[in-house]
Design an enzyme around this catalytic site. Structure first.
Site, short mmCIF file in Angstrom:
data_model
loop_
_atom_site.label_atom_id
_atom_site.label_comp_id
_atom_site.label_asym_id
_atom_site.label_seq_id
_atom_site.Cartn_x
_atom_site.Cartn_y
_atom_site.Cartn_z
N SER A 14 0.91 -1.24 0.03
CA SER A 14 -0.10 -0.18 -0.02
C SER A 14 0.83 1.30 0.22
O SER A 14 0.71 2.15 -0.75
CB SER A 14 -0.85 0.01 1.16
OG SER A 14 -0.21 -0.02 2.22
N ARG A 34 6.05 -8.07 -7.36
CA ARG A 34 6.25 -9.37 -7.46
C ARG A 34 5.66 -10.23 -8.44
O ARG A 34 5.81 -10.78 -9.05
CB ARG A 34 6.68 -9.93 -6.12
CG ARG A 34 7.48 -10.95 -6.11
CD ARG A 34 7.51 -11.66 -4.59
NE ARG A 34 8.07 -10.78 -3.59
CZ ARG A 34 9.29 -10.94 -3.39
NH1 ARG A 34 10.15 -11.76 -4.04
NH2 ARG A 34 9.84 -10.08 -2.48
N LYS A 108 10.03 0.11 8.09
CA LYS A 108 9.93 0.49 9.46
C LYS A 108 9.90 -0.70 10.29
O LYS A 108 9.25 -1.10 11.04
CB LYS A 108 8.71 1.26 9.63
CG LYS A 108 8.50 2.72 9.01
CD LYS A 108 7.43 3.38 9.29
CE LYS A 108 7.65 4.80 8.44
NZ LYS A 108 6.33 5.74 8.68
N GLY A 136 7.39 9.38 8.35
CA GLY A 136 6.16 10.32 8.92
C GLY A 136 4.99 9.83 9.13
O GLY A 136 4.79 8.79 9.03
N LYS A 191 8.11 2.95 16.80
CA LYS A 191 6.76 3.19 16.84
C LYS A 191 5.77 2.09 16.87
O LYS A 191 4.67 2.23 17.29
CB LYS A 191 6.36 4.53 16.21
CG LYS A 191 6.38 4.26 14.65
CD LYS A 191 4.97 3.99 13.88
CE LYS A 191 5.57 3.46 12.44
NZ LYS A 191 4.32 3.53 11.59
N ARG A 255 -2.01 -1.17 11.44
CA ARG A 255 -2.10 -2.46 11.34
C ARG A 255 -1.36 -2.90 12.98
O ARG A 255 -1.79 -4.06 13.43
CB ARG A 255 -1.06 -3.04 10.43
CG ARG A 255 -1.28 -2.50 9.14
CD ARG A 255 -0.01 -3.13 8.26
NE ARG A 255 -0.20 -2.27 7.13
CZ ARG A 255 0.74 -2.31 6.08
NH1 ARG A 255 1.86 -3.13 6.40
NH2 ARG A 255 0.76 -1.57 4.88
N ASN A 256 -0.43 -2.37 13.40
CA ASN A 256 0.32 -2.67 14.48
C ASN A 256 -0.67 -2.63 15.73
O ASN A 256 -1.03 -3.36 16.75
CB ASN A 256 1.47 -2.00 14.63
CG ASN A 256 2.56 -2.60 13.64
OD1 ASN A 256 3.16 -3.43 13.85
ND2 ASN A 256 2.91 -1.73 12.71
N GLU A 281 4.79 -4.75 11.01
CA GLU A 281 6.25 -4.66 11.31
C GLU A 281 6.66 -4.78 12.66
O GLU A 281 7.76 -5.36 13.03
CB GLU A 281 7.07 -3.59 10.78
CG GLU A 281 6.94 -3.67 9.03
CD GLU A 281 8.13 -3.82 8.58
OE1 GLU A 281 8.94 -4.67 9.16
OE2 GLU A 281 8.59 -3.35 7.53
#
Lengths: 335, 335
Positions: A14, A34, A108, A136, A191, A255-256, A281
Site C-alpha cells: 500500500s 513481484r 519500518k 512520517g 513506533k 496494522r500494529n 512490522e
C-alpha cells in the site's frame, strides 16, 4: 537535477504504490510488483485492488514484474518491501543498479537476527550509495486519497535530501528535509512496537488518558534509545518520531495497533497475523528492538512488555499490570 | 508529612471536583464551590450533577460554599478556578491562608492583559508560598470513572513535590514528580490553543495523518516557545507536554477541540462559547500566547492561525490554507 529522472519503487504494497503514485506527478515513476497481475493492474487500470481498493492511482504511474527492467533505468531507488525481505530483493536488484544513485527506504522494521536497520542493509548490499529514509505520519490510504499530510526525507547529505524533496512533494503532501537518518529510521521502527501497546490499551477498554500516557511514555522510551545509539533527540519530537507515533497509535487504520487490540481481546498473535493481508512490522521488530535497548543499557518498560506479549505469550492485562507495578518517581527517570 | 493534613480545592468544576475526590482517599479533602447547592450536593449526595453527572465522588469528600472555612484549615491549597478568575478568588482567599502552605494550580490558561501564568498570579497574591502545578493527560470524567491515567506534580522543590505526590496518587492514577514548573504549566496552557487547531482539522474532515501532523508541529511550537522562556525542553516530551497535548487533541471529550471542530463547521466562536457550560481556556489564551511568542521572537504558525480564527474571524479553511502556503524546509526550522 538537470534532466528528466526516473524513480523506481521496489514493492507494490500500500505505501510503495502510494509513493510511486505521488512521484508520478513529478517524475517518471515505476513500481516493481513481484506479482505480474498486480503490475498489470497498476499499469493498465491505475489501481491496486489488493491493498488500495477503490482508490485511483496517478495515470502516469507504470508497473512491471521484471526487477531488471525496473532497476536498470532507475535514477532513484525506493525500497518499499518489508524489512525481513529487503536484503534478498536488494541482492537481486544489485546486479542492475546504476552507480551513485540514492536509495530511500520506506521500511519500518529491524532485520531479525542481524538487528540491522533497512539503511544498514542497503549500506551492506549497495556500499557507497547514499541511503536514507522517507518517514512520517503517512497512512497510505489517506495520502493516496489526497488528505493533507507531511513527511521527512532524511539523507546523510542535505543537498541530496533537497533534490529528493521535490520528487515526493505535492500540494498537500509536505516533505521536510533532515539529515538524521538514524533517528528518522529508528523512530519508524520503534513506533510500530509502541503502537502494539496502544492497541492493547484500546482492546482493554481504557480511556483517552491512558492511550495518551502510553504514547507519551513510549516517546520517552524511543528518545532514550535513540540518544543511546547516537540519534538527534530533536528528531523524535518531529514528524518521523512523535508524528508517526501518534498517527500509528491513534488511527484505526494502523496494522500494529490492530494486532495489539485483537490480542487484548483474547486472540493469539499467530491467529491475527495469519488473518491479515499486510505485514505488521512491530511484531517482528519487538524482540530486536528490546535486544538493541538491552545492548545499550536502556530501560524500556513498554517495549519489553510488548515483546513479552508477542513472543512469550504474556497477556495484555498482565502487561499493563506489570507497567503499573513500578512506582512513579521523577518523570525524567526511565520507569 | 507527620500529622493528618487537609487539602482544600478552590473550584468545583469537573477537574477540581475530581482532584478533590482523588485526594479524599489519601487525606482530609474539601472542595469550595461558589454555588451553595453544588456544595450541598457534593457533601450529602457525593455527586456533582452539573459537571460530572452519573459519576460517584469519594464518600469522604466534603464541600462548602464558605471560602473562609474552606481555606483557614487548609494545609495544601489547590486552585481549580479558570485562569481569568483566579486572581480574584486568590485575593479573597489570601486573608485566610496559613503561612508556608504550598499552592497547586490546576488551571491551563494565561491571564488576559497581564499574560501571567497561574503560578505567577499565585506568586503575586501569595508571595513566598511554594507554587506549582498538577498537569498531564487528565480528562476529568475518565479519571473519576477510574480509568488508568498519569500526571506530573511540578514544584520548585523536589521534596515538596514528593510530599504532594502521595496526596494525589491512587492505584490507577500515577503521579510523577518534576521541578520544571514553568514547562509543565506552559505545556498545559499552549496545548489548549493547539487543540483548537486539531479540532478545526477534525471539523474540516481531514484524516489521521493531518491530525498527527498538527500535533507534531504543534509540539514543536510549544517546545520552541518553552525553551525561549526558560523551560526544560524535556518537559514538553513528557506527560504535561505531549501527553496532555495528545489527550486534548484526540479526545472527543476535550472542550477546546470541540470549539475548533464547531468553528470549522461554520459556527462562530461566540456561539459555541455561549452554548458550552464549561470554559474552553484555549479561546481566551490564544492571543496572550501569541503575544508571548512574539515578545520572545518565536515563530508559531499554528497558534497564530488559531488566534486569527478565534479573535479576527478568519475561517478554519483559510487558516489551513495559510499553514500550507509556507514551503517546507528543514524540519528543524520553525515553518
Amino acid at each position: 537535477l538537470s534532466r528528466a529522472i526516473q524513480v523506481t519503487v521496489l514493492g507494490a504494497g500500500s505505501w510503495g504504490t502510494t509513493v510511486g503514485s505521488l512521484v508520478a506527478a513529478n517524475a517518471s515513476s515505476v513500481v516493481w510488483a513481484r506479482d505480474g497481475a498486480v503490475a498489470e493492474e497498476i499499469s493498465s487500470e491505475h489501481r491496486n485492488g489488493r491493498y488500495l481498493p477503490d482508490l485511483e492511482l496517478h495515470p502516469m504511474l507504470r508497473s512491471t514484474a521484471s526487477l531488471e527492467s525496473a532497476v536498470e533505468s532507475a535514477d532513484v531507488l525506493v525500497m518499499a518491501v518489508p524489512s525481513q525481505g529487503m536484503r534478498a530483493v536488494l541482492e537481486e536488484a544489485a546486479k542492475y543498479v546504476r552507480p551513485w544513485i540514492p536509495v530511500v527506504s520506506l521500511a519500518k522494521g529491524l532485520e531479525q537476527g542481524t538487528r540491522c536497520r533497512p539503511t544498514e542493509v542497503i549500506a551492506e548490499v549497495l556500499p557507497g550509495h547514499p541511503a536514507g529514509v522517507l518517514a512520517g505520519p503517512n497512512l497510505a490510504r489517506e495520502v493516496l486519497a489526497g488528505y493533507a499530510a507531511a513527511s521527512v526525507i532524511a539523507m546523510p547529505d542535505e543537498h541530496i535530501a533537497r533534490s529528493l524533496q521535490v520528487l515526493f512533494s505535492s500540494r498537500v503532501f509536505r516533505v521536510y528535509t533532515a539529515t538524521d537518518v538514524l533517528g528518522c529510521e529508528l523512530g519508524g521502527v520503534v513506533k510500530n512496537v509502541i503502537a502494539i501497546a496502544a492497541g492493547m490499551a484500546e482492546g482493554l477498554g481504557v480511556g483517552d488518558n491512558t492511550r495518551a500516557t502510553v504514547v507519551a511514555r513510549g516517546l520517552a522510551e524511543i528518545t532514550r534509545l535513540g540518544v543511546a545509539v547516537g540519534a538527534d533527540p530533536r528528531t523524535f519530537a518531529g514528524l518521523a518520531g512523535l508524528g508517526d507515533l501518534i498517527a500509528t497509535c491513534m488511527s484505526p487504520l494502523s496494522r500494529n495497533r490492530y494486532v495489539g487490540e485483537q490480542v487484548a481481546r483474547g486472540r493469539t498473535v499467530a491467529e491475527v497475523m495469519t488473518e491479515m493481508k499486510m505485514v505488521a512490522e512491530g511484531v517482528r521488530s519487538a524482540r530486536a528492538v528490546v535486544e538493541l535497548a538491552n545492548a545499550h543499557g536502556v530501560v524500556t518498560p513498554i517495549m519489553s512488555e510488548v515483546d513479552a506479549v508477542v513472543n512469550e505469550g504474556r497477556t495484555a492485562a498482565d502487561a499493563f499490570r506489570g507497567l503499573r507495578r513500578v512506582p512513579p518517581r521523577s518523570e525524567l527517570q526511565p520507569a
